[in-house]
Design an enzyme around this catalytic site. Sequence first.
Site, short mmCIF file in Angstrom:
data_model
loop_
_atom_site.label_atom_id
_atom_site.label_comp_id
_atom_site.label_asym_id
_atom_site.label_seq_id
_atom_site.Cartn_x
_atom_site.Cartn_y
_atom_site.Cartn_z
N GLY A 40 0.77 -1.18 0.00
CA GLY A 40 0.02 0.13 0.01
C GLY A 40 0.86 1.22 -0.05
O GLY A 40 0.56 2.22 -0.68
N LYS A 41 1.87 1.42 0.83
CA LYS A 41 2.76 2.45 0.82
C LYS A 41 3.39 2.60 -0.41
O LYS A 41 3.75 3.60 -1.06
CB LYS A 41 3.88 2.27 1.88
CG LYS A 41 3.27 2.48 3.57
CD LYS A 41 4.33 2.40 4.48
CE LYS A 41 3.50 2.34 5.93
NZ LYS A 41 4.61 2.32 6.97
N ASP A 98 7.82 6.55 9.05
CA ASP A 98 7.23 5.87 10.06
C ASP A 98 5.81 6.55 10.46
O ASP A 98 5.80 7.54 10.40
CB ASP A 98 7.95 5.91 11.47
CG ASP A 98 7.70 4.77 12.20
OD1 ASP A 98 7.55 3.48 11.86
OD2 ASP A 98 7.73 4.97 13.65
N GLY A 182 -4.25 -1.03 6.72
CA GLY A 182 -3.97 -0.98 8.15
C GLY A 182 -5.35 -0.58 8.86
O GLY A 182 -6.24 -1.32 8.72
N TYR A 183 -5.53 0.48 9.64
CA TYR A 183 -6.58 0.76 10.23
C TYR A 183 -7.84 1.57 9.48
O TYR A 183 -8.49 2.15 10.11
CB TYR A 183 -6.27 1.63 11.62
CG TYR A 183 -5.26 0.92 12.42
CD1 TYR A 183 -6.07 0.32 13.48
CD2 TYR A 183 -3.98 1.23 12.20
CE1 TYR A 183 -5.07 -0.52 14.35
CE2 TYR A 183 -3.04 0.63 13.22
CZ TYR A 183 -3.60 -0.15 14.26
OH TYR A 183 -2.83 -0.96 15.18
N ASP A 184 -7.35 1.79 8.27
CA ASP A 184 -8.42 2.58 7.12
C ASP A 184 -9.83 2.21 7.41
O ASP A 184 -10.58 3.28 7.40
CB ASP A 184 -7.67 2.43 5.85
CG ASP A 184 -6.51 3.28 5.45
OD1 ASP A 184 -6.15 3.72 6.31
OD2 ASP A 184 -6.19 3.13 4.51
N LYS A 204 -7.66 9.94 -1.43
CA LYS A 204 -7.04 9.59 -0.14
C LYS A 204 -5.44 10.34 -0.15
O LYS A 204 -5.14 10.95 0.88
CB LYS A 204 -6.70 8.19 -0.09
CG LYS A 204 -6.04 7.69 1.20
CD LYS A 204 -5.80 6.23 1.18
CE LYS A 204 -4.93 5.72 2.25
NZ LYS A 204 -4.47 4.36 2.49
N HIS A 209 -2.43 11.48 6.06
CA HIS A 209 -1.44 11.88 6.78
C HIS A 209 -0.02 11.68 5.97
O HIS A 209 0.85 12.50 5.87
CB HIS A 209 -1.24 11.29 8.15
CG HIS A 209 -1.30 9.55 7.81
ND1 HIS A 209 -2.15 8.72 7.12
CD2 HIS A 209 -0.43 8.59 8.46
CE1 HIS A 209 -2.00 7.62 7.10
NE2 HIS A 209 -0.99 7.31 7.76
N ARG A 210 -0.12 10.45 5.15
CA ARG A 210 1.02 10.05 4.38
C ARG A 210 1.10 11.02 3.30
O ARG A 210 2.22 11.66 2.74
CB ARG A 210 1.09 8.51 3.69
CG ARG A 210 2.22 8.41 3.21
CD ARG A 210 2.58 6.75 3.09
NE ARG A 210 2.51 6.03 4.38
CZ ARG A 210 1.22 5.54 5.09
NH1 ARG A 210 0.29 5.49 4.27
NH2 ARG A 210 1.34 5.10 6.10
#
Length: 222
Positions: A40-41, A98, A182-184, A204, A209-210
């Site tokens: 994903g990242k 991070d 993740g927590y999405d 998104k 945040h990213r």
Amino acid sequence: TGRGRAELAQSQKRIGRYDDGSFHHVGGIMKIVLATHNQGKIREFRKAFAEIGWEALPIAEVADVAEPEETGTSFKENALLKAHYYAKAVKLPVLSDDSGIIADALGDRPGIYSARYAGVHGDDEANNRKLVEDLKPYTGEDRKGRYVCVVALVWPDGKEITAEGTCEGIIRDFYQGKGGFGYDPLFYLPRYGKTMAELPMEEKNKISHRGRALRSLLAKLK
């Protein structure tokens, strides 16, 4: 595997290798290494850097390097630790991040332990279940929280740039949406009436945040 070794060799050929075994960019395109195995990242980072003409390659496509232990006490410390570690290993600029989620009611948790909140690194389902359980006593406004991300770009000579981004929301106790990671599926954005997992990638990236951390970092590169 044989296929994995072949893909690694192909990626290394695209980058180029000095006599000392380190890598360099070829063809006039700036290349950076992504210090993550999270798909994903990787998708988000690649898209962001493609917009400025840089090619971003996951560490797995560049070198077989053991992961460093994340011993930092903050998002920034861990991001820099990983970026310096891999930049030294591959002799290329390295982007690391991070990130995590913070529930106001739980203080700094999950925080820097977000990826291993339930004990096993990268087990999204277990991490989500634990966060839901820990937030059971709380309702409404008491379930406010935020995603936090710090990105670090480090060159082999030690030069470093960092940037931070946050995204505010409500951590719900049920899943909604199939996208993201993740927590999405738990992270609800009142302004949009959707969870992070329901947003298209383009949307998104604008508010996450990213995405915010990356835009801040890219602005520093101009």
